[in-house]
Design a protein around this motif. Sequence first.
Motif, PDB file in Angstrom:
ATOM      1  N   PHE A  65       0.838  -1.206   0.000  1.00 29.99           N
ATOM      2  CA  PHE A  65       0.000   0.000   0.000  1.00 29.99           C
ATOM      3  C   PHE A  65       0.873   1.256   0.000  1.00 29.99           C
ATOM      4  O   PHE A  65       0.630   2.203  -0.756  1.00 29.99           O
ATOM      5  N   TYR A  66       1.855   1.263   0.876  1.00 31.66           N
ATOM      6  CA  TYR A  66       2.742   2.419   1.002  1.00 31.66           C
ATOM      7  C   TYR A  66       3.397   2.736  -0.335  1.00 31.66           C
ATOM      8  O   TYR A  66       3.379   3.894  -0.790  1.00 31.66           O
ATOM      9  N   ASN A  67       3.992   1.728  -0.966  1.00 27.61           N
ATOM     10  CA  ASN A  67       4.704   1.953  -2.231  1.00 27.61           C
ATOM     11  C   ASN A  67       3.765   2.459  -3.312  1.00 27.61           C
ATOM     12  O   ASN A  67       4.114   3.357  -4.089  1.00 27.61           O
ATOM     13  N   TYR A  68       2.554   1.902  -3.365  1.00 22.32           N
ATOM     14  CA  TYR A  68       1.622   2.315  -4.413  1.00 22.32           C
ATOM     15  C   TYR A  68       1.137   3.741  -4.192  1.00 22.32           C
ATOM     16  O   TYR A  68       1.133   4.557  -5.121  1.00 22.32           O
ATOM     17  N   TYR A  69       0.708   4.057  -2.977  1.00 20.49           N
ATOM     18  CA  TYR A  69       0.200   5.401  -2.718  1.00 20.49           C
ATOM     19  C   TYR A  69       1.279   6.458  -2.918  1.00 20.49           C
ATOM     20  O   TYR A  69       0.994   7.568  -3.392  1.00 20.49           O
TER      21      TYR A  69
END
Length: 403
Positions: free
Chosen positions: A25-29
């Motif tokens: 999630f972190y990398n995508y956002y």
Amino acid sequence: MNKKSILLIMPYGSVGGMERLALGFYNYYKKVGYDVKALKFIKLDNDIIKFGEDELFLSDYDFYQMSKIQRLLFYVKAPYLINRIIKNHKFTHSIAFGDMANLFSSLSFSKEFKIGSIHALKSTEFKNKTIFNTISKLGYKTSYKFLDKLVCISIAIKEDLIKNCSYKFDNIEIIYNPHDLIDIIRLSKEAIIEDDEKEIFSKQTILFLGRLSIQKAPWHLIKSFKLVLNQFPDTNLVIIGDGDSNVTQHLQNLIEELNIKKSVHLLGRRNNPYKYLVKSNVLALSSYYEGTPNVIVEAMCLETPIVSTYCTKGIIELMSLKNHSETNINIEVEAGIITPNIFKGKLLQIPNDNKLIKEEILFADALKKMLETNNYKKQLQEHKIKLLGKFDINKITMQYIKK
């Protein structure tokens, strides 16, 4: 504020499925331009999952290092501290991973769009009587109403929550776990450079990847592997992960007792498990219970067929394109083989004896089938795109934060 600012909330930074999910999630956002930070309740020096300058934490002491009073004070203070962090950083959204994060987030009374998530069959977990499980069950009837959205990662988990856990609010939404499949494939291409590990994976290899815990019940896999060695003596079992020290010690004792030390390799934590997963002949899960294990999606992405116990109805949602009923025989599906559930309605502790049970024999039979032929890998390759379609990270990450 038009730009989304998101706080990801989790208990630890280990290499478990929820932590890898949070990192995804972190990398995508970040990639799509949102302001993102990650809050760990407990930050440890040996954390595998890290968020660099975007990482926040509440304590650098683990729970087992705290006295009962210190832990109680931590529980009381955590919601207030989350509230302060959200206000100070002006977060528009928060996503909590798992019961502890959900509960403290729901009690923080902050004003962002508040998202919780459930990743396992809770009625099964709650058979293990702990103080925190009792508090969590109470939250299902009280504070969870303050969550704007509670994500269940499978149909089975939602049904279990409502029917068996007395969940009473209408904020549930089913969203499968997202996976950055392109990044998983990229990481899998990293070379194994250690000579001893190269030697291990030069032979047929069965891989366990996950936290060493009673829930995962890895001793069943080891006992099954002993049977596999009778037919395939040149095969290796690789265990990647750490966790409960009592479980680890029991596994080491069991390996010694079964005289299979030269064939079983406990590698501990690894920053990049995918380079091992892609080189394995089969991924093996002998869990008592699960939600929808992330590692199964990761294995399908890398075309590594799977042998898993029927640890949840969600396993069918993951591994097959068809409906299958639970049975006392092995079920062949598009992604591999599902063996009968070992869980008998009570969360067992570390076993006192190593008597072989019929479920372990069936698990061994499934592993041997995987090693006998390449057909299971070919079948997975044929159905891979359809199996992975519902885990697209682009769609799911946006579905999480949609109001």
